[in-house]
Design an enzyme around this catalytic site. Sequence first.
Site: not given
Length: 266
Positions: A91-94
């Site tokens: 869930d890196r939310k690039f």
Amino acid sequence: MEPSEAWGVRWEMATSPLAKRYMEVATDKQSLVCLAADRNTMAGLFELIEAVGPFVAALKTHVDLVDDWTAEAWAQFCQSAHDANLLIFEDRKFADIGKISRSQMAGVYDIRSWSDLVTAHLISGPDIVDGLQAGWADVDRNGGVLLLAQMSSRGNLLHPAYTDEVVQKGTVHSGVFGFIGNGSRPDELQHLRSTVGEEKMIWTPGVNLAVGDGEMGQRYGDPAEAVLAGSDCIIVGSGIHKSSDPVASAKAYALASWNGLIQRNG
Ligand code: 5BU
């Protein structure tokens, strides 16, 4: 039960092999739960996955919040997830431009080499999806992007017009596995499902059997209601990893989510 029976139109319409894999595992385990494994130590993570792995269908990570992270321990942790047949979702939310997002898939954490799914904001434009796909391609792997169409947190800035535009751009992109929807608000989710259509996944954080406000602006809705409103996967963190009995809690979330699916297609 066969996945086609459990999932109905979602199974029929799905074009992504990853989505089919997820639906198969979820059907086998009778669980639409993605475990948000937000523990800060490798020991805590290992303990959690060994206990609840059989009752969840996917694993969500935040690789950068682990205090004693090492590449070796992480590889072992990913192996445990594979042993439990789980897709791994970072869930890196690039949010950066395409070429930088591609580079951020590498680096110390080398997310491209072990993640099957990652989250991204579409704030910088649709090329971010191509950048992330190029990241997986750089190591000869395939993955899928979950675009943040909604969020579960209070006061977030993902307003309805923004949500609609994310959906419009995301539904036509083969690199997009699906969308993050707000699990705490079934009415918002229903609207999201109506715009997304039947092909792509909607996965939802912000669910807890204890409905209401959570810590620091988090909001929680009922897991079965989220599935009934169109969610294909409930993302559950503290409801499981902070529970005094994580196994019993994982089973309870699995049951609620599975009942929701059966009711949805019944
Ligand atoms: P919780 O403990 O069930 O509240 O954890 C929720 C998890 O889902 C946590 O890892 C968040 O980073 C993640 N999350 C979220 O809560 N809300 C969102 O809108 C998105 C992700 Br996107």
